[in-house]
Write a protein that holds these residues in place. Structure first.
Motif, PDB file in Angstrom:
ATOM      1  N   GLY A  31      -1.517  -5.553  -5.267  1.00  0.00           N
ATOM      2  CA  GLY A  31      -1.100  -5.511  -3.867  1.00  0.00           C
ATOM      3  C   GLY A  31      -0.822  -4.108  -3.364  1.00  0.00           C
ATOM      4  O   GLY A  31      -0.229  -3.931  -2.304  1.00  0.00           O
ATOM      5  N   ARG A  32      -1.273  -3.111  -4.125  1.00  0.00           N
ATOM      6  CA  ARG A  32      -1.043  -1.729  -3.712  1.00  0.00           C
ATOM      7  C   ARG A  32      -2.286  -1.189  -3.000  1.00  0.00           C
ATOM      8  O   ARG A  32      -3.413  -1.431  -3.428  1.00  0.00           O
ATOM      9  CB  ARG A  32      -0.732  -0.853  -4.938  1.00  0.00           C
ATOM     10  CG  ARG A  32      -0.232   0.550  -4.585  1.00  0.00           C
ATOM     11  CD  ARG A  32       0.111   1.341  -5.853  1.00  0.00           C
ATOM     12  NE  ARG A  32       1.118   0.696  -6.672  1.00  0.00           N
ATOM     13  CZ  ARG A  32       2.426   0.762  -6.449  1.00  0.00           C
ATOM     14  NH1 ARG A  32       2.889   1.449  -5.427  1.00  0.00           N
ATOM     15  NH2 ARG A  32       3.271   0.145  -7.232  1.00  0.00           N
ATOM     16  N   ILE A  33      -2.056  -0.500  -1.917  1.00  0.00           N
ATOM     17  CA  ILE A  33      -3.168   0.118  -1.190  1.00  0.00           C
ATOM     18  C   ILE A  33      -3.623   1.349  -1.966  1.00  0.00           C
ATOM     19  O   ILE A  33      -2.796   2.196  -2.342  1.00  0.00           O
ATOM     20  CB  ILE A  33      -2.727   0.533   0.227  1.00  0.00           C
ATOM     21  CG1 ILE A  33      -2.173  -0.675   1.005  1.00  0.00           C
ATOM     22  CG2 ILE A  33      -3.894   1.153   0.992  1.00  0.00           C
ATOM     23  CD1 ILE A  33      -1.401  -0.293   2.261  1.00  0.00           C
ATOM     24  N   GLN A  88       5.312   1.168  18.011  1.00  0.00           N
ATOM     25  CA  GLN A  88       5.590  -0.226  17.646  1.00  0.00           C
ATOM     26  C   GLN A  88       5.862  -1.053  18.901  1.00  0.00           C
ATOM     27  O   GLN A  88       5.459  -2.218  19.003  1.00  0.00           O
ATOM     28  CB  GLN A  88       6.783  -0.290  16.705  1.00  0.00           C
ATOM     29  CG  GLN A  88       6.509   0.348  15.338  1.00  0.00           C
ATOM     30  CD  GLN A  88       7.784   0.523  14.541  1.00  0.00           C
ATOM     31  OE1 GLN A  88       8.529  -0.418  14.355  1.00  0.00           O
ATOM     32  NE2 GLN A  88       8.060   1.735  14.104  1.00  0.00           N
ATOM     33  N   ALA A 147       7.965  -6.413  17.927  1.00  0.00           N
ATOM     34  CA  ALA A 147       7.180  -5.702  16.913  1.00  0.00           C
ATOM     35  C   ALA A 147       7.700  -6.098  15.529  1.00  0.00           C
ATOM     36  O   ALA A 147       8.712  -6.803  15.410  1.00  0.00           O
ATOM     37  CB  ALA A 147       7.310  -4.195  17.117  1.00  0.00           C
ATOM     38  N   PRO A 185      11.081  -3.035  11.046  1.00  0.00           N
ATOM     39  CA  PRO A 185      10.745  -1.856  10.232  1.00  0.00           C
ATOM     40  C   PRO A 185      11.091  -2.008   8.745  1.00  0.00           C
ATOM     41  O   PRO A 185      10.335  -1.536   7.888  1.00  0.00           O
ATOM     42  CB  PRO A 185      11.559  -0.737  10.899  1.00  0.00           C
ATOM     43  CG  PRO A 185      11.666  -1.156  12.327  1.00  0.00           C
ATOM     44  CD  PRO A 185      11.806  -2.662  12.285  1.00  0.00           C
ATOM     45  N   ARG A 234       8.417  -3.206   6.564  1.00  0.00           N
ATOM     46  CA  ARG A 234       7.279  -2.310   6.335  1.00  0.00           C
ATOM     47  C   ARG A 234       7.634  -1.130   5.435  1.00  0.00           C
ATOM     48  O   ARG A 234       6.777  -0.300   5.134  1.00  0.00           O
ATOM     49  CB  ARG A 234       6.755  -1.775   7.664  1.00  0.00           C
ATOM     50  CG  ARG A 234       6.190  -2.835   8.578  1.00  0.00           C
ATOM     51  CD  ARG A 234       6.054  -2.310   9.992  1.00  0.00           C
ATOM     52  NE  ARG A 234       5.240  -1.122  10.059  1.00  0.00           N
ATOM     53  CZ  ARG A 234       3.956  -1.121  10.372  1.00  0.00           C
ATOM     54  NH1 ARG A 234       3.348  -2.244  10.643  1.00  0.00           N
ATOM     55  NH2 ARG A 234       3.273  -0.011  10.417  1.00  0.00           N
ATOM     56  N   MET A 271       5.456  -0.221   2.372  1.00  0.00           N
ATOM     57  CA  MET A 271       4.142   0.382   2.614  1.00  0.00           C
ATOM     58  C   MET A 271       4.287   1.891   2.827  1.00  0.00           C
ATOM     59  O   MET A 271       3.528   2.681   2.272  1.00  0.00           O
ATOM     60  CB  MET A 271       3.471  -0.251   3.830  1.00  0.00           C
ATOM     61  CG  MET A 271       2.076   0.308   4.073  1.00  0.00           C
ATOM     62  SD  MET A 271       1.140  -0.533   5.356  1.00  0.00           S
ATOM     63  CE  MET A 271       1.659   0.367   6.817  1.00  0.00           C
ATOM     64  N   MET A 272       5.264   2.271   3.611  1.00  0.00           N
ATOM     65  CA  MET A 272       5.413   3.689   3.915  1.00  0.00           C
ATOM     66  C   MET A 272       5.938   4.475   2.711  1.00  0.00           C
ATOM     67  O   MET A 272       5.695   5.671   2.589  1.00  0.00           O
ATOM     68  CB  MET A 272       6.356   3.873   5.107  1.00  0.00           C
ATOM     69  CG  MET A 272       5.932   3.113   6.366  1.00  0.00           C
ATOM     70  SD  MET A 272       4.219   3.390   6.888  1.00  0.00           S
ATOM     71  CE  MET A 272       4.305   5.067   7.491  1.00  0.00           C
ATOM     72  N   LEU A 273       6.663   3.792   1.809  1.00  0.00           N
ATOM     73  CA  LEU A 273       7.237   4.488   0.652  1.00  0.00           C
ATOM     74  C   LEU A 273       6.288   4.546  -0.528  1.00  0.00           C
ATOM     75  O   LEU A 273       6.068   5.600  -1.106  1.00  0.00           O
ATOM     76  CB  LEU A 273       8.527   3.783   0.216  1.00  0.00           C
ATOM     77  CG  LEU A 273       9.766   4.065   1.052  1.00  0.00           C
ATOM     78  CD1 LEU A 273      10.926   3.218   0.561  1.00  0.00           C
ATOM     79  CD2 LEU A 273      10.124   5.550   1.002  1.00  0.00           C
ATOM     80  N   ASP A 274       5.737   3.377  -0.913  1.00  0.00           N
ATOM     81  CA  ASP A 274       4.924   3.387  -2.140  1.00  0.00           C
ATOM     82  C   ASP A 274       3.600   2.640  -1.981  1.00  0.00           C
ATOM     83  O   ASP A 274       3.049   2.132  -2.951  1.00  0.00           O
ATOM     84  CB  ASP A 274       5.716   2.846  -3.329  1.00  0.00           C
ATOM     85  CG  ASP A 274       6.216   1.443  -3.112  1.00  0.00           C
ATOM     86  OD1 ASP A 274       5.827   0.842  -2.108  1.00  0.00           O
ATOM     87  OD2 ASP A 274       6.964   0.946  -3.959  1.00  0.00           O
ATOM     88  N   ALA A 275       3.115   2.578  -0.732  1.00  0.00           N
ATOM     89  CA  ALA A 275       1.754   2.104  -0.459  1.00  0.00           C
ATOM     90  C   ALA A 275       1.540   0.626  -0.783  1.00  0.00           C
ATOM     91  O   ALA A 275       0.400   0.202  -0.983  1.00  0.00           O
ATOM     92  CB  ALA A 275       0.722   2.963  -1.203  1.00  0.00           C
ATOM     93  N   MET A 276       2.608  -0.169  -0.831  1.00  0.00           N
ATOM     94  CA  MET A 276       2.408  -1.601  -1.030  1.00  0.00           C
ATOM     95  C   MET A 276       1.902  -2.219   0.277  1.00  0.00           C
ATOM     96  O   MET A 276       2.411  -1.922   1.360  1.00  0.00           O
ATOM     97  CB  MET A 276       3.713  -2.279  -1.454  1.00  0.00           C
ATOM     98  CG  MET A 276       4.199  -1.853  -2.837  1.00  0.00           C
ATOM     99  SD  MET A 276       2.954  -2.059  -4.150  1.00  0.00           S
ATOM    100  CE  MET A 276       2.806  -3.844  -4.230  1.00  0.00           C
ATOM    101  N   ALA A 277       0.887  -3.071   0.147  1.00  0.00           N
ATOM    102  CA  ALA A 277       0.284  -3.673   1.344  1.00  0.00           C
ATOM    103  C   ALA A 277       1.318  -4.510   2.088  1.00  0.00           C
ATOM    104  O   ALA A 277       2.150  -5.174   1.464  1.00  0.00           O
ATOM    105  CB  ALA A 277      -0.911  -4.537   0.953  1.00  0.00           C
ATOM    106  N   PRO A 278       1.269  -4.494   3.403  1.00  0.00           N
ATOM    107  CA  PRO A 278       2.222  -5.312   4.160  1.00  0.00           C
ATOM    108  C   PRO A 278       1.946  -6.796   3.953  1.00  0.00           C
ATOM    109  O   PRO A 278       0.818  -7.196   3.681  1.00  0.00           O
ATOM    110  CB  PRO A 278       1.930  -4.901   5.618  1.00  0.00           C
ATOM    111  CG  PRO A 278       0.532  -4.404   5.608  1.00  0.00           C
ATOM    112  CD  PRO A 278       0.317  -3.788   4.259  1.00  0.00           C
ATOM    113  N   ILE A 310       1.221  -9.637   5.470  1.00  0.00           N
ATOM    114  CA  ILE A 310       0.822 -10.274   6.725  1.00  0.00           C
ATOM    115  C   ILE A 310       0.116 -11.597   6.444  1.00  0.00           C
ATOM    116  O   ILE A 310      -0.437 -11.821   5.372  1.00  0.00           O
ATOM    117  CB  ILE A 310      -0.082  -9.361   7.580  1.00  0.00           C
ATOM    118  CG1 ILE A 310      -1.339  -8.936   6.819  1.00  0.00           C
ATOM    119  CG2 ILE A 310       0.689  -8.147   8.036  1.00  0.00           C
ATOM    120  CD1 ILE A 310      -2.314  -8.159   7.703  1.00  0.00           C
TER     121      ILE A 310
END
Lengths: 213, 160
Positions: free
Chosen positions: A71-73, A136, B114, B117, B120, B123-130, B132
């Motif tokens: 699940g990591r981008i 946002q 929205a 935060p 999310r 994702m912004m910290l360690d690239a884990m997909a959101p 959704i």
């Protein structure tokens, strides 16, 4: 869309999926026939609210993320073309796209974490666009406009789409989706003027591709 | 000048006028969901039945607060509001507390939120997909979280 079906078939790996998400407020009427023409077997989504773009902080189509088994981008936010395209002739001709993306994608599916195209979490996190509170809020305004449009209340739809564009002027998606409602459409004079302005000012229309094959 | 293309004139206004929700109701938009609330409290903000919170954003009211997984926001009289002997959850106050942007059309009683935060942050910290949820053209819900064990390419396009 046929190109993703071809790539999907060529990769032919049960542990690889493609999710193709149409960022299209016109819904099934706008995007459905294009999907159907490709006869796809990958996952097809018609994303009227541009939720995928909002979730990954994309500003333009086509954009993509590679997501690994955990699940990591591992790559994100590049102009996701499978080849160089040429459109038009003479002064009006434009070319866009790249020939390096498709081989890189196939290399990743085959080699996973060993692929040289996999980026570290730190690199990916750095490549994810920052999405300010105003941007946002633009997403929320865009969805509100869509709701009104789907209920035939076009003046309010326009009001909130305009709000979205004002709050997030970097979103090519918002600008071009809005232009679909104009007489000239999404690729007419206004679009070309916007694109020229992006190029002139060095604005990030797509994040530059950083792939070496 | 090259001819413009992809104008789709027939698709510019493909939707007929219809009401958004029954009279006296409110609508909340969040992460692709459209939730109709049959009752709301009075005031400028959005006061909802606490039971509706979970279907909107996944938070549940617990003794320790409004909770989503490990995240619990303690409740106070700004978030749980009494009106005429009834208790309401202040959804817009909650959004303000979480720095969650929103836009409201008060005349139509529609609130569009929205993403929260905090959801999310990974994702912004360690690239884990959101996390959704999308609905595919067959009506099947596709959760990115359910794709673990597979590699996935998620790619956007458009008709325009």
């Amino acid at each position: 869309m046929p190109v993703w079906q071809r790539i999907y078939e060529e990769i032919n790996n049960p542990d690889f999926v493609i999710i193709c998400a149409a960022q299209d407020t016109g819904g099934e009427a706008a995007a459905g026939p294009i999907f159907d023409a490709a006869n796809p077997t990958y996952i097809q989504v018609i994303d009227e609210d541009h939720l995928v773009s909002s979730s990954f902080n994309f500003v333009n189509v086509p954009s993509a993320a590679w997501i690994d088994e955990e699940g990591r981008i591992v790559r994100i936010d590049e102009g996701t073309y499978s080849k160089v395209h040429e459109l038009g002739v003479g002064d009006q001709s434009i070319s866009f796209g790249t020939n390096v993306y498709e081989p890189a994608l196939k290399d990743w599916v085959a080699n996973g974490a060993q692929s040289k195209h996999v980026q570290s979490a730190t690199t990916v996190a750095g490549n994810i666009r920052q999405h300010s509170a105003e941007q946002q809020r633009a997403d929320a305004a865009f969805c509100l406009g869509n709701l009104f449009r789907k209920h035939g209340i076009d003046d309010k739809a326009e009001q909130y789409w305009d709000m979205a564009k004002a709050l997030n002027p970097d979103s090519v998606n918002f600008i071009r989706q809005n232009l679909t409602l104009s007489e000239e459409g999404s690729a007419g004079e206004q679009f070309r003027a916007m694109r020229d302005n992006f190029e002139r000012t060095g604005t990030d229309y797509y994040r530059p591709i950083d792939i070496e094959n | 000048m090259a001819k413009a293309f992809m104008a789709y004139p027939e698709l510019r206004s493909p939707f007929e006028a219809k009401e958004i929700h029954p009279e006296g109701s409110a609508t909340v938009l969040y992460q692709g969901k459209t939730i109709t609330l049959s009752e709301t409290g009075n005031g400028d903000g959005l006061l909802i039945n606490p039971r509706d919170l979970g279907q909107i954003n996944g938070f549940d009211i617990k003794p320790e607060g409004a909770c989503f997984r490990d995240l619990c926001i303690p409740l106070n009289d700004q978030l749980l509001v009494e009106q005429n002997g009834r208790q309401w959850f202040n959804l817009t106050g909650f959004a303000d507390l979480l720095d969650q942007p929103y836009v409201a059309d008060h005349a139509a009683s529609v609130w569009s939120f929205a993403e929260i935060p905090a959801k999310r942050a990974n994702m912004m910290l360690d690239a884990m997909a959101p996390e959704i949820e999308l609905t595919d053209r067959n009506g099947q819900v596709v959760r990115l979280a359910d794709l673990k064990g597979k590699k996935a390419l998620i790619v956007t396009w458009s008709s325009w």
